[in-house]
Scaffold this active site. Sequence first.
Site, short mmCIF file in Angstrom:
data_model
loop_
_atom_site.label_atom_id
_atom_site.label_comp_id
_atom_site.label_asym_id
_atom_site.label_seq_id
_atom_site.Cartn_x
_atom_site.Cartn_y
_atom_site.Cartn_z
N ASN A 61 -2.35 3.00 -10.19
CA ASN A 61 -3.68 2.14 -9.26
C ASN A 61 -3.36 0.74 -9.83
O ASN A 61 -2.67 0.13 -10.67
CB ASN A 61 -4.80 1.69 -8.88
CG ASN A 61 -4.80 2.10 -7.24
OD1 ASN A 61 -4.60 2.39 -6.84
ND2 ASN A 61 -6.50 1.08 -7.36
N LYS A 62 -3.36 -0.31 -8.74
CA LYS A 62 -3.89 -2.19 -8.75
C LYS A 62 -4.19 -2.36 -10.23
O LYS A 62 -5.25 -1.71 -10.55
CB LYS A 62 -4.59 -2.93 -7.33
CG LYS A 62 -4.19 -3.93 -7.54
CD LYS A 62 -2.57 -4.79 -7.45
CE LYS A 62 -1.96 -4.37 -6.34
NZ LYS A 62 -0.53 -4.47 -6.86
N GLY A 64 1.41 -1.11 -0.18
CA GLY A 64 -0.03 0.10 0.26
C GLY A 64 0.85 1.59 -0.01
O GLY A 64 1.62 1.36 0.82
N ALA A 65 0.57 2.54 -0.62
CA ALA A 65 1.80 3.33 -1.91
C ALA A 65 1.85 4.13 0.11
O ALA A 65 3.17 4.33 0.75
CB ALA A 65 0.78 3.98 -2.17
N GLN A 68 -5.58 -8.97 -2.37
CA GLN A 68 -6.04 -7.72 -1.41
C GLN A 68 -6.80 -7.74 -1.22
O GLN A 68 -7.51 -7.58 -0.56
CB GLN A 68 -4.99 -6.55 -1.98
CG GLN A 68 -3.00 -7.46 -2.21
CD GLN A 68 -3.45 -7.18 -3.39
OE1 GLN A 68 -3.48 -7.76 -4.24
NE2 GLN A 68 -1.97 -6.82 -3.73
N ASP A 105 -1.32 4.76 -6.38
CA ASP A 105 0.19 4.12 -5.41
C ASP A 105 1.18 5.91 -6.11
O ASP A 105 2.14 5.96 -5.79
CB ASP A 105 0.10 3.28 -6.15
CG ASP A 105 0.00 1.99 -5.43
OD1 ASP A 105 -1.33 1.05 -5.89
OD2 ASP A 105 0.60 1.71 -4.59
N ARG A 136 10.40 -1.30 -4.97
CA ARG A 136 9.22 -1.14 -4.91
C ARG A 136 9.21 0.21 -5.88
O ARG A 136 8.88 1.15 -5.83
CB ARG A 136 7.83 -1.87 -4.37
CG ARG A 136 7.84 -3.06 -3.50
CD ARG A 136 6.32 -3.11 -3.58
NE ARG A 136 5.44 -2.87 -3.99
CZ ARG A 136 4.31 -3.64 -4.67
NH1 ARG A 136 3.31 -3.93 -3.10
NH2 ARG A 136 3.22 -3.69 -5.35
O1 MRU Z 1 0.62 -3.67 -4.10
P1 MRU Z 1 0.03 -3.71 -3.59
O2 MRU Z 1 -0.71 -3.95 -2.71
O3 MRU Z 1 1.01 -2.20 -2.28
O4 MRU Z 1 -1.03 -2.02 -3.90
C1 MRU Z 1 -2.17 -1.69 -3.62
C2 MRU Z 1 -2.76 -0.72 -4.06
O5 MRU Z 1 -2.77 -0.43 -5.46
C3 MRU Z 1 -3.55 0.31 -3.76
O6 MRU Z 1 -4.65 0.07 -3.74
C4 MRU Z 1 -2.71 1.74 -3.35
O7 MRU Z 1 -1.41 1.38 -2.80
C5 MRU Z 1 -3.55 2.69 -2.61
S1 MRU Z 1 -3.55 2.46 -0.40
C6 MRU Z 1 -3.91 3.38 0.21
#
Ligand code: MRU
Length: 363
Positions: A253-254, A54-55, A202, A243, A90
Amino acid sequence: MKVNGVDYRTIWLAEDGWAVEIIDQTKLPHAFETHRLETVEAAAVAIGDMLVRGAPLIGATAAYAMALAMRSDAADDNIPRAHDLLLATRPTAVNLRWALAEMTALLNPLPPQQRSAAAYVRAAEICDQDAAMCHAIGEHGAALIEAVAARGTGGPVNILTHCNAGWLATVDWGTALAPIYVAHDRGVDLHVWVDETRPRNQGASLTAWELASHGVPHTLIADNAGGHLMQHGMVDLCITGSDRTTAAGDVCNKIGTYLKALAAKDCGVPFHVALPISTIDWSMGDGLKEIPIEQRDENEVLEISGRDAAGEVHTVRIAPENCRAANYAFDVTPARLVSGLITERGRCEASRQGLLDLYPEQR
Ligand code: MRU
């Protein structure tokens, strides 16, 4: 937020006052385990292997990791060494670069003997600021949910979310889920459609766990179900996290977020993105061309983990033996598909002008 009645953040200082404790998110939802970080190297592994993810939480962990690095060796050359080690973990979440820039700007001018203490203070501030910003995002975003509820169409407000942008993805509260928690706590009747979010699930393992812990009604859906639900009027609004959001309002985003935004546009469903200032990359305009997209190990696609009836967690292969997989972890949703951004300062259009109106100091 509370876990079994106990208040938790996702990252905190251990009782000894120097080691860093995190929740091992790779173990959820089957086990709630904490994990102790004592070195910058261990923190880098925790970020890369997604014990924390999560960012905003990636950024907060990197800040404390710089403090761990300074505690063991505060020499000048250890600042860029720790910075580069962490930055390589990352590539997409810009909060990592933001937090590392904050820490190096603080540490470089200081004499070595002051660096460790100063780093711990700044890391704690970054965590507190993140929690406060996410709570403010919750307040601003809850108004959107309350507005739908006020239309009184009968039944709960149905919100679709993708991945996990809840408190586990931040220090506390979350981004996309913060408005949901605030509205729910104020008594708004709501229900969340939770995308499972392959390949790492997730949504299934983290968002569903979080919402259940807080008593928020929700239903898990396969990633491909969202379009169908929107076509049939079963989604009132979508809220996701980000992100990296460019200065022009493009949202990374994801993986799979873009497809939800396309379906939302086609069906006339508002598509909102919640993010703190640390997720905005003011140096970038065109997200499609400029944002680095992380590609992860193919085994995350070729395999899946879960708990059997006896309670044992196993990883099993779901593809033929010689099959190869591509694992793009993020995608970019162009600003034109985003109905609005929800930040700690309020809501704005997903555009350069919209962002500058909220953050005039960036002009
Ligand atoms: O790969 P991840 O689990 O780190 O990705 C997380 C996401 O894509 C979230 O939507 C994003 O970080 C927003 S978190 C508040």
